[in-house]
Design a protein around this motif. Structure first.
Motif, short mmCIF file in Angstrom:
data_model
loop_
_atom_site.label_atom_id
_atom_site.label_comp_id
_atom_site.label_asym_id
_atom_site.label_seq_id
_atom_site.Cartn_x
_atom_site.Cartn_y
_atom_site.Cartn_z
N ALA A 105 10.29 -18.88 29.73
CA ALA A 105 8.93 -18.94 30.25
C ALA A 105 8.05 -19.84 29.38
O ALA A 105 7.26 -20.64 29.88
N ALA A 106 8.20 -19.71 28.06
CA ALA A 106 7.40 -20.52 27.13
C ALA A 106 7.76 -22.00 27.26
O ALA A 106 6.87 -22.87 27.27
N LEU A 107 9.05 -22.30 27.34
CA LEU A 107 9.48 -23.69 27.48
C LEU A 107 9.03 -24.27 28.81
O LEU A 107 8.59 -25.43 28.89
N SER A 108 9.14 -23.48 29.87
CA SER A 108 8.72 -23.96 31.18
C SER A 108 7.22 -24.25 31.20
O SER A 108 6.77 -25.27 31.74
N ASP A 109 6.44 -23.36 30.59
CA ASP A 109 4.99 -23.57 30.51
C ASP A 109 4.67 -24.85 29.76
O ASP A 109 3.84 -25.66 30.19
N ALA A 110 5.34 -25.04 28.62
CA ALA A 110 5.10 -26.24 27.82
C ALA A 110 5.46 -27.49 28.61
O ALA A 110 4.73 -28.49 28.58
N ARG A 111 6.58 -27.43 29.33
CA ARG A 111 7.00 -28.60 30.09
C ARG A 111 6.03 -28.92 31.22
O ARG A 111 5.68 -30.08 31.44
N CYS A 112 5.60 -27.89 31.94
CA CYS A 112 4.66 -28.13 33.03
C CYS A 112 3.34 -28.68 32.52
O CYS A 112 2.73 -29.56 33.14
N LEU A 113 2.88 -28.17 31.36
CA LEU A 113 1.66 -28.70 30.76
C LEU A 113 1.83 -30.17 30.39
O LEU A 113 0.94 -31.00 30.66
N LEU A 114 2.96 -30.50 29.76
CA LEU A 114 3.18 -31.88 29.35
C LEU A 114 3.31 -32.80 30.55
O LEU A 114 2.70 -33.88 30.59
N GLU A 115 4.11 -32.41 31.55
CA GLU A 115 4.31 -33.28 32.71
C GLU A 115 3.03 -33.44 33.52
O GLU A 115 2.79 -34.50 34.12
N SER A 116 2.19 -32.40 33.54
CA SER A 116 0.88 -32.53 34.19
C SER A 116 0.03 -33.57 33.46
O SER A 116 -0.67 -34.38 34.09
N LEU A 117 0.07 -33.53 32.13
CA LEU A 117 -0.67 -34.51 31.32
C LEU A 117 -0.15 -35.92 31.59
O LEU A 117 -0.95 -36.87 31.73
N ILE A 118 1.16 -36.08 31.64
CA ILE A 118 1.74 -37.40 31.91
C ILE A 118 1.28 -37.91 33.27
O ILE A 118 0.86 -39.07 33.41
N ALA A 119 1.34 -37.05 34.30
CA ALA A 119 0.93 -37.48 35.64
C ALA A 119 -0.56 -37.83 35.68
O ALA A 119 -0.97 -38.83 36.29
N ARG A 120 -1.37 -37.00 35.03
CA ARG A 120 -2.81 -37.26 34.99
C ARG A 120 -3.10 -38.60 34.29
O ARG A 120 -3.90 -39.42 34.77
N THR A 121 -2.44 -38.82 33.17
CA THR A 121 -2.66 -40.05 32.41
C THR A 121 -2.17 -41.26 33.19
O THR A 121 -2.81 -42.33 33.17
N ALA A 122 -1.04 -41.12 33.88
CA ALA A 122 -0.53 -42.22 34.71
C ALA A 122 -1.54 -42.58 35.79
O ALA A 122 -1.77 -43.77 36.08
N ALA A 123 -2.16 -41.58 36.41
CA ALA A 123 -3.16 -41.84 37.46
C ALA A 123 -4.38 -42.55 36.89
O ALA A 123 -5.02 -43.36 37.58
N GLU A 124 -4.71 -42.27 35.64
CA GLU A 124 -5.88 -42.89 35.02
C GLU A 124 -5.59 -44.30 34.51
O GLU A 124 -6.50 -45.14 34.46
N ARG A 125 -4.33 -44.60 34.17
CA ARG A 125 -4.03 -45.86 33.49
C ARG A 125 -3.20 -46.83 34.32
O ARG A 125 -3.00 -47.98 33.92
N ARG A 126 -2.66 -46.41 35.46
CA ARG A 126 -1.72 -47.25 36.21
C ARG A 126 -2.38 -48.57 36.61
O ARG A 126 -3.58 -48.67 36.83
N ASP A 127 -1.51 -49.58 36.67
CA ASP A 127 -1.95 -50.88 37.19
C ASP A 127 -1.06 -51.25 38.36
O ASP A 127 -0.20 -50.46 38.78
N HIS A 128 -1.24 -52.45 38.89
CA HIS A 128 -0.50 -52.86 40.08
C HIS A 128 1.00 -52.85 39.83
O HIS A 128 1.77 -52.40 40.69
N GLN A 129 1.44 -53.34 38.67
CA GLN A 129 2.86 -53.37 38.37
C GLN A 129 3.44 -51.97 38.27
O GLN A 129 4.57 -51.71 38.73
N ASP A 130 2.69 -51.05 37.68
CA ASP A 130 3.15 -49.66 37.59
C ASP A 130 3.34 -49.06 38.98
O ASP A 130 4.35 -48.39 39.26
N VAL A 131 2.36 -49.29 39.85
CA VAL A 131 2.43 -48.74 41.20
C VAL A 131 3.63 -49.31 41.95
O VAL A 131 4.36 -48.57 42.63
N GLU A 132 3.87 -50.59 41.80
CA GLU A 132 5.01 -51.20 42.48
C GLU A 132 6.33 -50.62 41.96
O GLU A 132 7.25 -50.34 42.74
N ALA A 133 6.43 -50.43 40.65
CA ALA A 133 7.65 -49.85 40.08
C ALA A 133 7.87 -48.44 40.61
O ALA A 133 9.00 -48.04 40.92
#
Length: 245
Positions: A105-133
């Motif tokens: 449960a602790a590992l799953s929580d940590a992973r979901c928190l981290l992957e949510s942060l990654i997705a959020r940051t990707a949405a804030e920083r993505r550029d055209h090349q990132d979107v195409e990839a």
């Protein structure tokens, strides 16, 4: 000379005895890291992935074959192919290998928190090349999903898509942390389990995740990621319940 890990993988140091390696292989099959009909990675890659010597791996594979979990085929397209999802060694191997419920449960929580942060940051920083990839990787995943028997191809496509999302986030440390958390959650293997029954759900979640990142919807991307990354936890927990703990 030190062997190079398969792309995106690093060895995780755990027990190196033949018994320990056998337990990890049996549990990997029970969880869905390797599925019936699928060929295991070549011996050299698998040894690096498990962080063990090839002699130890060969002995474990021989016992895995003797127990009916894999069959060996010769020739250019040969190798060790998974035969059974659950067999006589599975209950004990899963009980010895999978973390307890509180740690899961602790590992799953940590992973979901981290992957949510990654997705959020990707949405804030993505550029055209990132979107195409991400679009290209998503299309490859959907195409691979049309042949659900090929779990290895689906996992490769899944890995490429999430690699594109991490690249859009623009921080290599996040990639390492993501891989390490997956390995800790999944018996030391940085591999996403594959479940044919959840394939359509994965397609829908991947599509929603890429769409949210492309639109710059940080909250939406984080919410999708938080749900999507419970799939591995669910697979490990299902195996644990079947093993009786």
């Amino acid at each position: 000379m030190t062997s190079t890990p398969p792309d995106g993988f690093e060895p995780v140091q755990v027990g190196r005895s033949v018994d320990a390696v056998l337990d990890r292989l049996v549990t990997a099959i029970a969880v869905g890291d390797f599925t019936p009909g699928e060929r295991l990675p070549p011996e050299r890659e698998l040894a690096v992935l498990l962080g063990v010597g090839r002699q130890t791996l060969r002995a474990a594979l021989a016992r895995l074959r003797d127990a009916g979990y894999v069959a060996t085929r010769r020739g250019r397209a040969g190798g060790a192919f998974v035969q059974e999802h659950w067999g006589p060694l599975s209950d004990g191997a899963v009980r010895r290998t999978v973390a307890g419920s509180a740690e899961l449960a602790a590992l799953s929580d940590a992973r979901c928190l981290l992957e949510s942060l990654i997705a959020r940051t990707a949405a804030e920083r993505r550029d055209h090349q990132d979107v195409e990839a991400m679009r290209v990787a998503l299309a490859a995943f959907v195409a691979a999903a049309r042949s659900p028997a090929d779990g290895a191809a689906i996992r490769r496509a899944d890995q490429e898509m999430h690699r594109a999302i991490i690249a859009a986030a623009g921080n290599a440390h996040l990639a390492r942390m993501s891989r390490d958390l997956l390995a800790q959650l999944n018996i030391g293997l940085p591999i996403e389990p594959y479940n044919a029954a959840l394939l359509q759900l994965s397609i829908e979640q991947h599509t929603a995740l890429v769409a949210a990142i492309e639109a710059g919807d940080a909250d939406g991307a984080a919410a999708v990621a938080r749900v999507h990354f419970t799939i591995t936890t669910d697979a490990v927990e299902r195996a644990a319940r079947r093993a009786g703990f």
